[in-house]
Design a protein around this motif. Structure first.
Motif, short mmCIF file in Angstrom:
data_model
loop_
_atom_site.label_atom_id
_atom_site.label_comp_id
_atom_site.label_asym_id
_atom_site.label_seq_id
_atom_site.Cartn_x
_atom_site.Cartn_y
_atom_site.Cartn_z
N ILE A 186 0.84 -1.20 0.00
CA ILE A 186 0.00 0.00 0.00
C ILE A 186 0.88 1.25 0.00
CG2 ILE A 186 -1.65 1.35 1.37
CD1 ILE A 186 -2.94 -1.27 2.23
N GLN A 187 1.96 1.24 0.77
CA GLN A 187 2.88 2.37 0.76
C GLN A 187 3.57 2.52 -0.59
OE1 GLN A 187 4.99 1.00 4.35
NE2 GLN A 187 4.60 3.01 5.26
N TRP A 188 3.96 1.38 -1.17
CA TRP A 188 4.57 1.44 -2.49
C TRP A 188 3.60 1.97 -3.53
CZ3 TRP A 188 9.27 1.69 -4.16
CH2 TRP A 188 10.31 1.15 -3.41
N GLY B 282 2.51 6.10 -7.33
CA GLY B 282 1.36 6.75 -7.93
C GLY B 282 0.46 5.78 -8.67
N ILE B 283 0.32 4.56 -8.11
CA ILE B 283 -0.51 3.52 -8.72
C ILE B 283 -1.67 3.22 -7.77
CG2 ILE B 283 -0.57 1.12 -9.51
CD1 ILE B 283 2.41 1.35 -10.08
N ASP B 284 -2.88 3.29 -8.27
CA ASP B 284 -4.05 3.04 -7.42
C ASP B 284 -4.11 1.60 -6.94
OD1 ASP B 284 -4.88 5.68 -7.65
OD2 ASP B 284 -6.13 5.26 -9.41
N ALA C 140 1.44 -2.42 -7.78
CA ALA C 140 2.63 -1.82 -7.18
C ALA C 140 3.51 -2.90 -6.55
CB ALA C 140 2.22 -0.78 -6.13
N ARG C 141 2.87 -3.85 -5.86
CA ARG C 141 3.61 -4.94 -5.24
C ARG C 141 4.36 -5.76 -6.30
NH1 ARG C 141 3.65 -10.10 -4.73
NH2 ARG C 141 4.30 -11.13 -2.77
N GLN C 142 3.69 -6.03 -7.43
CA GLN C 142 4.33 -6.83 -8.47
C GLN C 142 5.52 -6.10 -9.08
OE1 GLN C 142 1.48 -8.73 -11.32
NE2 GLN C 142 -0.07 -8.13 -9.82
N TYR C 143 5.40 -4.79 -9.25
CA TYR C 143 6.53 -4.00 -9.77
C TYR C 143 7.75 -4.18 -8.86
CZ TYR C 143 4.72 -0.98 -13.58
OH TYR C 143 4.27 -0.50 -14.77
#
Length: 304
Positions: free
Chosen positions: A88-90, A95-97, A102-105
């Motif tokens: 969630i912080q990532w 800047g990804i909803d 974001a986790r996968q990135y």
């Protein structure tokens, strides 16, 4: 707002046909970009801050000479022990909803770095990091992950390791130009080389890889030195912008302008998305990018 600077880059020879077709036949619907992650690995030396670059065959959207990286995989969704900022912080950092994306990135960035260099940003808790990544056992593990014979998550679980996401720093996101036949939506991260870990090429796929001084490359970017060093026919005789995507020289310039790798990684920067635009200038197709002017992380350092 930081001062904007218009940059022009040559197009790699293998992309000239696609660029010409795009300009002559009018704009069409671009190919949907695949999500990808790339890691700018840095370390300090007496000559200046170095970064690890590799040669990539197959006309990669990351460039023929690039930072370690690659596409996100379905297996990047598997759960593992997670140390550092939460997904969630990532999500907020990037800047990804969707915090799952974001986790996968983040997970893909750590996985790709391990596959391509052996550097493993993982530890048994939130204050430890793997101390030795050398030897045939670790190379076999990298080969298995790269061939998708074993998932990266499975490898970590067997060794009671979790990913140290706090060792990654978000840098920027780059979209491949619209005319390209293969396109990436690439999130770039930065990381410092961990103590007692060494970078090495993957036995089965590695062609060329080396620590290179960012300042030296920037100073010689209009020569064919780097392309010639790879020993590859498709890179020899070409200048930097013809063997890389614009993200690479732009990032190298930022590293070269910083006062060491810690200053570079800790520099406060807004996360921006860049997309090179195809233009024609004086009868030549070029890629145009708007970048921020100025230095990062202190004064520019001089190589010795």
């Amino acid at each position: 707002m930081p001062e904007q600077r218009t940059r022009l880059f040559r197009i790699p020879p293998h992309q000239l046909g696609a660029a010409q077709s795009w300009m002559e036949h009018g704009e069409r619907t671009p190919v949907k970009p695949r999500l990808a992650a790339s890691v700018v690995l840095v370390r300090d030396t007496a000559a200046g801050t170095e970064t690890y670059l590799t040669y990539r065959g197959g006309e990669s959207p990351l460039g023929a000479v690039a930072f370690p990286g690659g596409s996100l995989l379905p297996s990047d969704e598997e759960l593992v022990d997670w140390y550092g900022p939460t997904p969630i912080q990532w999500s907020a950092y990037l800047g990804i909803d969707d915090h799952q994306i974001a986790r996968q990135y983040v997970f893909a960035a750590i996985r790709e770095l391990f596959e391509e260099t052996g550097i493993l940003l993982a530890g048994s808790d939130d204050s430890s990091v793997l101390e030795n990544n050398r030897g045939p056992e670790w190379m076999a593990a990298r080969e298995a992950v790269a061939a998708e014979d074993e998932s990266f998550a499975s490898l970590l679980k067997k060794r009671a390791l979790g990913v140290r996401t706090d060792l990654l720093k978000p840098l920027s996101r780059w979209l491949s130009p619209d005319f390209a036949h293969r396109r990436f939506n690439t999130q770039y991260f930065g990381a410092a080389q961990p103590v007692n870990q060494e970078a090495s090429l993957l036995t089965s796929k590695g062609i060329w890889g080396a620590w290179k001084c960012a300042t030296h490359i920037v100073q010689n970017q209009d020569t064919t030195a780097l392309g010639d060093e790879t020993g590859q026919e498709l890179a020899g005789g070409l200048i930097l912008s013809e063997i890389t995507v614009p993200a690479v020289p732009v990032t190298l310039e930022k590293i070269a302008s910083s006062k060491g790798c810690i200053a570079y990684l800790s520099h406060k920067r807004p996360l921006r998305t860049f997309q090179p635009e195809l233009i024609e200038q004086d009868g030549e197709y070029m890629l145009q990018v708007q970048t921020n002017a100025g230095t990062e992380g202190g004064s520019a350092q001089r190589g010795r």
